[in-house]
Design a protein around this motif. Structure first.
Motif, PDB file in Angstrom:
ATOM      1  N   CYS A  91       0.806  -1.226   0.000  1.00 31.74           N
ATOM      2  CA  CYS A  91       0.000   0.000   0.000  1.00 31.74           C
ATOM      3  C   CYS A  91       0.833   1.268   0.000  1.00 31.74           C
ATOM      4  N   GLU A  92       2.142   1.136   0.123  1.00 25.03           N
ATOM      5  CA  GLU A  92       2.994   2.339   0.156  1.00 25.03           C
ATOM      6  C   GLU A  92       2.789   3.182  -1.094  1.00 25.03           C
ATOM      7  N   ARG A  93       2.554   2.488  -2.237  1.00 26.79           N
ATOM      8  CA  ARG A  93       2.465   3.222  -3.504  1.00 26.79           C
ATOM      9  C   ARG A  93       1.321   4.225  -3.516  1.00 26.79           C
ATOM     10  N   TYR A  94       0.271   3.980  -2.780  1.00 27.14           N
ATOM     11  CA  TYR A  94      -0.825   4.954  -2.784  1.00 27.14           C
ATOM     12  C   TYR A  94      -0.950   5.718  -1.467  1.00 27.14           C
ATOM     13  N   LEU A  95      -0.465   5.155  -0.368  1.00 21.66           N
ATOM     14  CA  LEU A  95      -0.638   5.847   0.914  1.00 21.66           C
ATOM     15  C   LEU A  95       0.016   7.221   0.906  1.00 21.66           C
ATOM     16  N   SER A  96       1.252   7.269   0.439  1.00 16.27           N
ATOM     17  CA  SER A  96       1.957   8.547   0.480  1.00 16.27           C
ATOM     18  C   SER A  96       1.561   9.455  -0.684  1.00 16.27           C
ATOM     19  N   TRP A  97       0.940   8.861  -1.704  1.00 16.38           N
ATOM     20  CA  TRP A  97       0.565   9.626  -2.904  1.00 16.38           C
ATOM     21  C   TRP A  97      -0.778  10.332  -2.741  1.00 16.38           C
ATOM     22  N   ALA A  98      -1.688   9.686  -2.069  1.00 13.30           N
ATOM     23  CA  ALA A  98      -3.087  10.124  -2.083  1.00 13.30           C
ATOM     24  C   ALA A  98      -3.362  11.316  -1.172  1.00 13.30           C
ATOM     25  N   ASN A  99      -4.215  12.221  -1.657  1.00 10.03           N
ATOM     26  CA  ASN A  99      -4.776  13.276  -0.815  1.00 10.03           C
ATOM     27  C   ASN A  99      -6.137  12.869  -0.266  1.00 10.03           C
ATOM     28  N   ALA A 100      -6.754  11.876  -0.932  1.00 12.96           N
ATOM     29  CA  ALA A 100      -8.072  11.412  -0.488  1.00 12.96           C
ATOM     30  C   ALA A 100      -8.233   9.946  -0.878  1.00 12.96           C
ATOM     31  N   PHE A 101      -9.023   9.223  -0.089  1.00 17.94           N
ATOM     32  CA  PHE A 101      -9.223   7.793  -0.312  1.00 17.94           C
ATOM     33  C   PHE A 101     -10.718   7.504  -0.508  1.00 17.94           C
ATOM     34  N   GLN A 112     -13.185  -3.142   5.607  1.00 19.30           N
ATOM     35  CA  GLN A 112     -12.715  -2.889   6.959  1.00 19.30           C
ATOM     36  C   GLN A 112     -11.189  -2.841   7.023  1.00 19.30           C
ATOM     37  N   GLN A 113     -10.551  -3.791   6.327  1.00 19.52           N
ATOM     38  CA  GLN A 113      -9.081  -3.823   6.292  1.00 19.52           C
ATOM     39  C   GLN A 113      -8.513  -2.559   5.672  1.00 19.52           C
ATOM     40  N   TYR A 114      -9.160  -2.131   4.567  1.00 15.51           N
ATOM     41  CA  TYR A 114      -8.692  -0.906   3.920  1.00 15.51           C
ATOM     42  C   TYR A 114      -8.880   0.282   4.850  1.00 15.51           C
ATOM     43  N   LEU A 115     -10.019   0.325   5.509  1.00 16.14           N
ATOM     44  CA  LEU A 115     -10.291   1.441   6.419  1.00 16.14           C
ATOM     45  C   LEU A 115      -9.267   1.483   7.543  1.00 16.14           C
ATOM     46  N   GLU A 116      -8.931   0.309   8.072  1.00 15.15           N
ATOM     47  CA  GLU A 116      -7.940   0.260   9.150  1.00 15.15           C
ATOM     48  C   GLU A 116      -6.600   0.788   8.656  1.00 15.15           C
ATOM     49  N   THR A 117      -6.163   0.273   7.518  1.00 12.21           N
ATOM     50  CA  THR A 117      -4.865   0.674   6.963  1.00 12.21           C
ATOM     51  C   THR A 117      -4.825   2.169   6.670  1.00 12.21           C
ATOM     52  N   VAL A 118      -5.865   2.626   5.994  1.00 10.07           N
ATOM     53  CA  VAL A 118      -5.877   4.009   5.507  1.00 10.07           C
ATOM     54  C   VAL A 118      -6.070   5.011   6.648  1.00 10.07           C
ATOM     55  N   THR A 119      -6.986   4.723   7.549  1.00 13.03           N
ATOM     56  CA  THR A 119      -7.235   5.701   8.619  1.00 13.03           C
ATOM     57  C   THR A 119      -6.047   5.743   9.585  1.00 13.03           C
ATOM     58  N   LEU A 120      -5.437   4.590   9.820  1.00  9.52           N
ATOM     59  CA  LEU A 120      -4.248   4.574  10.674  1.00  9.52           C
ATOM     60  C   LEU A 120      -3.174   5.474  10.088  1.00  9.52           C
ATOM     61  N   TYR A 121      -2.986   5.357   8.777  1.00 11.82           N
ATOM     62  CA  TYR A 121      -1.980   6.171   8.107  1.00 11.82           C
ATOM     63  C   TYR A 121      -2.385   7.642   8.078  1.00 11.82           C
ATOM     64  N   LYS A 153      -4.466   9.385   9.905  1.00 12.53           N
ATOM     65  CA  LYS A 153      -4.553  10.113  11.183  1.00 12.53           C
ATOM     66  C   LYS A 153      -3.205  10.723  11.572  1.00 12.53           C
ATOM     67  N   GLY A 154      -2.135  10.138  11.060  1.00 12.10           N
ATOM     68  CA  GLY A 154      -0.817  10.675  11.382  1.00 12.10           C
ATOM     69  C   GLY A 154      -0.405  11.813  10.470  1.00 12.10           C
ATOM     70  N   LEU A 155      -1.221  12.095   9.466  1.00  9.39           N
ATOM     71  CA  LEU A 155      -0.875  13.134   8.501  1.00  9.39           C
ATOM     72  C   LEU A 155      -1.347  14.496   8.970  1.00  9.39           C
ATOM     73  N   GLN A 156      -0.651  15.499   8.516  1.00 13.88           N
ATOM     74  CA  GLN A 156      -1.054  16.888   8.784  1.00 13.88           C
ATOM     75  C   GLN A 156      -1.045  17.645   7.459  1.00 13.88           C
ATOM     76  N   PRO A 157      -2.186  17.927   6.846  1.00 10.06           N
ATOM     77  CA  PRO A 157      -3.548  17.639   7.291  1.00 10.06           C
ATOM     78  C   PRO A 157      -3.937  16.179   7.020  1.00 10.06           C
ATOM     79  N   GLU A 158      -4.958  15.734   7.726  1.00  8.80           N
ATOM     80  CA  GLU A 158      -5.491  14.393   7.509  1.00  8.80           C
ATOM     81  C   GLU A 158      -6.072  14.275   6.104  1.00  8.80           C
ATOM     82  N   ALA A 159      -5.938  13.089   5.510  1.00  5.60           N
ATOM     83  CA  ALA A 159      -6.532  12.882   4.186  1.00  5.60           C
ATOM     84  C   ALA A 159      -7.960  12.355   4.369  1.00  5.60           C
TER      85      ALA A 159
END
Ligand code: GDP
Ligand code: MG
Length: 187
Positions: free
Chosen positions: A85-95, A111-120, A122-128
């Motif tokens: 998921c690294e390829r899209y986590l750092s790239w995306a502004n929205a999911f 649910q798995q996607y939500l867990e992965t994406v929201t965990l990532y 929430k640590g962003l400033q601003p949140e995606a």
């Protein structure tokens, strides 16, 4: 009249912001309609057969609330959930995380996607922003996931929730992408 934030030059008023770029990634189980939604948004057409293994990123110049934006949409084609998921986590502004309302398994997969994406995120400033999207509402007769279940899952992860159909009206599909862009702008 509201002009928002602007700096005044001698003659004209120049908006303070460059046209925004907004990267949106579409995630979800195979067959949930990610490609159909992406193509519908970009072309206004419903394409019923789309290579299920094709992952690609498309660009489109949109105008949302009178403001131009360069939208890039990554239509993913994961076979087994959120791996690599690294390829899209750092790239995306929205999911946008998609399931099909006529397929319970596709909902569970979210649910798995939500867990992965929201965990990532929430640590962003601003949140995606994250949108949970139930697709194929035209298949109401075969519904396996109630609207209440979708809404409850979205509430649990603090994300937005919509239901839509890639094969019905274009404006409903466009609205979801535009909402994602509006959320990104508000950040
Ligand atoms: P993806 O694997 O998530 O990219 O899913 P696709 O976009 O390839 O769609 C999978 C299948 O579902 C295809 O046969 C599409 O024609 C169909 N499909 C996609 N969206 C809809 C929809 O809103 N309604 C219906 N009835 N079928 C859809
Ligand atoms: Mg696809």
């Amino acid at each position: 009249l509201m002009f928002g934030k602007a700096r005044t030059c001698n003659i004209v008023t120049v908006p303070e912001h460059e046209p925004l770029e907004c990267n949106i990634v579409i995630l979800g189980a195979m067959g949930s309609g990610k490609s159909a939604l992406t193509v519908k948004f970009l072309t206004k057409r419903f394409i019923s057969e789309y290579d299920p293994n094709l992952e690609d990123t498309y660009s489109s110049e949109e105008v949302v609330d009178q403001q131009p934006v360069l939208v890039k949409v990554m239509d993913t084609a994961d076979q087994d959930g959120p791996v690599n998921c690294e390829r899209y986590l750092s790239w995306a502004n929205a999911f946008i995380i998609v399931y099909s309302i006529d397929n319970r398994n596709s909902f569970e997969a979210c649910q798995q996607y939500l867990e992965t994406v929201t965990l990532y995120s929430k640590g962003l400033q601003p949140e995606a922003p994250v949108i949970l999207l139930g697709n194929k509402v035209d298949m109401e007769r075969y519904r396996q996931v109630s609207k209440a279940d979708g809404a409850a899952l979205a509430l649990r992860f603090g994300c937005l929730f919509f239901e839509v159909s890639a094969c019905l009206d274009f404006l409903s599909v466009q609205h979801i992408f535009h909402q994602a862009i509006r959320e990104v702008r508000r950040e």
